[in-house]
Design a protein around this motif. Structure first.
Motif, PDB file in Angstrom:
ATOM      1  N   ALA A  19       8.711  -2.777   3.987  1.00 17.14           N
ATOM      2  CA  ALA A  19       7.283  -3.111   3.953  1.00 17.14           C
ATOM      3  C   ALA A  19       6.491  -1.840   3.708  1.00 17.14           C
ATOM      4  O   ALA A  19       6.043  -1.177   4.654  1.00 17.14           O
ATOM      5  N   PRO A  20       6.301  -1.440   2.450  1.00 22.00           N
ATOM      6  CA  PRO A  20       5.575  -0.198   2.179  1.00 22.00           C
ATOM      7  C   PRO A  20       4.134  -0.275   2.691  1.00 22.00           C
ATOM      8  O   PRO A  20       3.523  -1.339   2.724  1.00 22.00           O
ATOM      9  N   GLY A  21       3.606   0.873   3.060  1.00 24.66           N
ATOM     10  CA  GLY A  21       2.254   0.922   3.588  1.00 24.66           C
ATOM     11  C   GLY A  21       1.207   1.109   2.510  1.00 24.66           C
ATOM     12  O   GLY A  21       1.449   1.727   1.471  1.00 24.66           O
ATOM     13  N   CYS A  22       0.017   0.577   2.764  1.00 25.03           N
ATOM     14  CA  CYS A  22      -1.114   0.774   1.865  1.00 25.03           C
ATOM     15  C   CYS A  22      -2.400   0.636   2.668  1.00 25.03           C
ATOM     16  O   CYS A  22      -2.395   0.132   3.786  1.00 25.03           O
ATOM     17  N   HIS A  23      -3.512   1.089   2.059  1.00 26.29           N
ATOM     18  CA  HIS A  23      -4.775   1.114   2.797  1.00 26.29           C
ATOM     19  C   HIS A  23      -5.803   0.118   2.264  1.00 26.29           C
ATOM     20  O   HIS A  23      -6.943   0.142   2.693  1.00 26.29           O
ATOM     21  N   ASP A  24      -5.401  -0.746   1.329  1.00 31.94           N
ATOM     22  CA  ASP A  24      -6.340  -1.763   0.852  1.00 31.94           C
ATOM     23  C   ASP A  24      -5.586  -2.974   0.303  1.00 31.94           C
ATOM     24  O   ASP A  24      -4.362  -2.948   0.119  1.00 31.94           O
ATOM     25  N   LEU A  26      -5.769  -4.291  -2.618  1.00 34.64           N
ATOM     26  CA  LEU A  26      -5.230  -4.051  -3.959  1.00 34.64           C
ATOM     27  C   LEU A  26      -3.823  -3.483  -3.868  1.00 34.64           C
ATOM     28  O   LEU A  26      -2.906  -3.933  -4.576  1.00 34.64           O
ATOM     29  N   GLY A  27      -3.632  -2.509  -2.997  1.00 32.87           N
ATOM     30  CA  GLY A  27      -2.299  -1.957  -2.805  1.00 32.87           C
ATOM     31  C   GLY A  27      -1.322  -3.012  -2.325  1.00 32.87           C
ATOM     32  O   GLY A  27      -0.156  -3.044  -2.750  1.00 32.87           O
ATOM     33  N   ALA A  28      -1.777  -3.897  -1.434  1.00 31.84           N
ATOM     34  CA  ALA A  28      -0.913  -4.968  -0.952  1.00 31.84           C
ATOM     35  C   ALA A  28      -0.483  -5.877  -2.101  1.00 31.84           C
ATOM     36  O   ALA A  28       0.688  -6.272  -2.201  1.00 31.84           O
ATOM     37  N   ARG A  29      -1.419  -6.214  -2.990  1.00 29.14           N
ATOM     38  CA  ARG A  29      -1.081  -7.061  -4.145  1.00 29.14           C
ATOM     39  C   ARG A  29      -0.082  -6.359  -5.066  1.00 29.14           C
ATOM     40  O   ARG A  29       0.854  -6.982  -5.589  1.00 29.14           O
ATOM     41  N   ILE A  30      -0.273  -5.080  -5.283  1.00 27.46           N
ATOM     42  CA  ILE A  30       0.637  -4.337  -6.160  1.00 27.46           C
ATOM     43  C   ILE A  30       2.045  -4.315  -5.568  1.00 27.46           C
ATOM     44  O   ILE A  30       3.043  -4.525  -6.283  1.00 27.46           O
ATOM     45  N   TYR A  31       2.164  -4.086  -4.279  1.00 30.98           N
ATOM     46  CA  TYR A  31       3.477  -4.111  -3.650  1.00 30.98           C
ATOM     47  C   TYR A  31       4.112  -5.502  -3.738  1.00 30.98           C
ATOM     48  O   TYR A  31       5.313  -5.636  -3.998  1.00 30.98           O
ATOM     49  N   GLU A  32       3.320  -6.534  -3.502  1.00 34.00           N
ATOM     50  CA  GLU A  32       3.848  -7.889  -3.615  1.00 34.00           C
ATOM     51  C   GLU A  32       4.351  -8.158  -5.034  1.00 34.00           C
ATOM     52  O   GLU A  32       5.446  -8.701  -5.226  1.00 34.00           O
ATOM     53  N   GLN A  33       3.564  -7.764  -6.031  1.00 34.25           N
ATOM     54  CA  GLN A  33       3.952  -7.986  -7.419  1.00 34.25           C
ATOM     55  C   GLN A  33       5.192  -7.174  -7.799  1.00 34.25           C
ATOM     56  O   GLN A  33       5.931  -7.550  -8.716  1.00 34.25           O
ATOM     57  N   ALA A  34       5.427  -6.076  -7.100  1.00 38.81           N
ATOM     58  CA  ALA A  34       6.623  -5.270  -7.347  1.00 38.81           C
ATOM     59  C   ALA A  34       7.869  -5.872  -6.707  1.00 38.81           C
ATOM     60  O   ALA A  34       8.980  -5.388  -6.938  1.00 38.81           O
ATOM     61  N   TYR A  40       2.689  -3.299   4.766  1.00 40.43           N
ATOM     62  CA  TYR A  40       2.252  -2.707   6.021  1.00 40.43           C
ATOM     63  C   TYR A  40       0.844  -2.142   5.856  1.00 40.43           C
ATOM     64  O   TYR A  40       0.566  -1.415   4.896  1.00 40.43           O
ATOM     65  N   MET A  41      -0.046  -2.485   6.769  1.00 40.93           N
ATOM     66  CA  MET A  41      -1.417  -1.988   6.748  1.00 40.93           C
ATOM     67  C   MET A  41      -1.509  -0.753   7.635  1.00 40.93           C
ATOM     68  O   MET A  41      -1.359  -0.821   8.850  1.00 40.93           O
ATOM     69  N   THR A  42      -1.750   0.395   6.987  1.00 36.57           N
ATOM     70  CA  THR A  42      -1.736   1.666   7.686  1.00 36.57           C
ATOM     71  C   THR A  42      -3.086   2.030   8.296  1.00 36.57           C
ATOM     72  O   THR A  42      -4.099   2.058   7.586  1.00 36.57           O
ATOM     73  N   GLY A  43      -3.101   2.334   9.571  1.00 34.14           N
ATOM     74  CA  GLY A  43      -4.328   2.787  10.215  1.00 34.14           C
ATOM     75  C   GLY A  43      -4.757   4.151   9.717  1.00 34.14           C
ATOM     76  O   GLY A  43      -5.952   4.416   9.553  1.00 34.14           O
ATOM     77  N   ASN A  44      -3.793   5.026   9.461  1.00 34.26           N
ATOM     78  CA  ASN A  44      -4.105   6.347   8.925  1.00 34.26           C
ATOM     79  C   ASN A  44      -4.824   6.211   7.586  1.00 34.26           C
ATOM     80  O   ASN A  44      -5.872   6.811   7.360  1.00 34.26           O
ATOM     81  N   GLY A  45      -4.264   5.398   6.694  1.00 33.76           N
ATOM     82  CA  GLY A  45      -4.864   5.212   5.383  1.00 33.76           C
ATOM     83  C   GLY A  45      -6.220   4.530   5.444  1.00 33.76           C
ATOM     84  O   GLY A  45      -7.124   4.841   4.657  1.00 33.76           O
TER      85      GLY A  45
END
Length: 278
Positions: A19-24, A26-34, A40-45
């Motif tokens: 479950a790669p991390g992302c901060h928005d 859009l990043g979640a959609r890109i990971y899903e499409q990959a 993973y929703m990162t608090g740091n990001g």
């Protein structure tokens, strides 16, 4: 739990979940499409992208939950979210669990730092007593409406207090009912093996650039981890790309032919699923 893919059910099947991390979203959609099975929703990001500030406990629970809701609405794969320390006492933990579950997130991790917390990769971490955090885990488990909403007990004890204390905390959180345990900043494969053999729960691992051993998903799988995230890699890559793009525009007076490369507008619209809005 919705009709989306269930992370709890997937974790009962063989093979590690990445479950790669992302901060928005859009990043979640890109990971899903990959083709990734979860994100993973990162608090740091999120602290960086929303506030332009470091991860030192500046974001509140409601801000985090609303981003979790956006992630969950944007993708069909499960969303795992950073829930920091639960944002206060036991009552706050109960509300955090209820709100994240209602938002469509499928798993959260609760960490054993004092409030306000820091990113687990930072120096000077301060932790609460393990029994206090174990009680938070028990409340979280008791509060959730569905057993498929997963509670991950996280300890940041490895760097400030040592491996033995980190493992003892992981054991306490597993005994309190955590569905998975996450020990931040394990420093070697031998430490990982000790943790895996000592804790009676599935383990998650956060692979942090330059802070943890640079293993592959296949290696983490072979060791026995069930869930793997690269929590801030996307945010680090984004920051690097933006620095290069900013310098290119500054140097040339144009955003075209950027050294980072860009998508064509049509490719970008395809990522966003523009066609389904028509």
């Amino acid at each position: 739990m919705s009709d989306k893919t269930s992370l709890a059910q997937r974790l009962r099947q063989p093979g590690i979940v990445v479950a790669p991390g992302c901060h928005d979203a859009l990043g979640a959609r890109i990971y899903e499409q990959a083709g990734f099975e979860a994100v993973y929703m990162t608090g740091n990001g999120l602290s960086a992208s929303l506030l332009g500030a470091p991860d030192i406990g500046l974001l509140g629970m409601s801000e985090m939950v609303e981003r979790g809701r956006a992630f969950a609405a944007a993708v069909e794969v499960p969303v795992i979210a950073d829930a920091d320390t639960g944002y206060g006492n036991l009552n706050n933990v109960a509300r955090t669990v209820a709100d994240y579950e209602a938002a469509g997130v499928q798993a959260i991790h609760l960490e054993d730092q004092v409030t306000p917390k820091k990113c687990g990769a930072m120096k000077g971490l301060a932790l609460v007593d393990k029994d206090e955090h174990a009680e938070k885990i028990r409340v979280a488990v008791a509060t959730r409406r569905s057993r498929d909403f997963l509670i991950i007990g996280r300890s940041d004890a490895r760097i400030p207090l040592g491996l033995d204390e980190a493992i003892a905390r992981g054991q306490a959180y597993a005994a309190a009912g955590a569905d998975l345990v996450l020990l931040e900043m394990l420093q070697s494969e031998e430490e990982m093996r000790r943790a895996l053999s000592s804790i009676d729960a599935p383990l998650m691992f956060n692979a942090v650039d330059g802070k943890t051993p640079p293993l592959t998903a296949a290696q983490f799988d072979k060791l026995g981890f069930r869930l793997l995230s690269f929590p801030i890699s996307a945010t680090l890559a984004y920051t690097h790309m933006m620095q290069r793009l900013a310098q290119h525009i500054r140097d040339t007076g144009s955003a075209f032919d950027a050294p980072t490369g860009t998508l064509a507008i049509g490719q970008y619209e395809a990522v966003l699923g523009l066609e389904r809005y028509r």
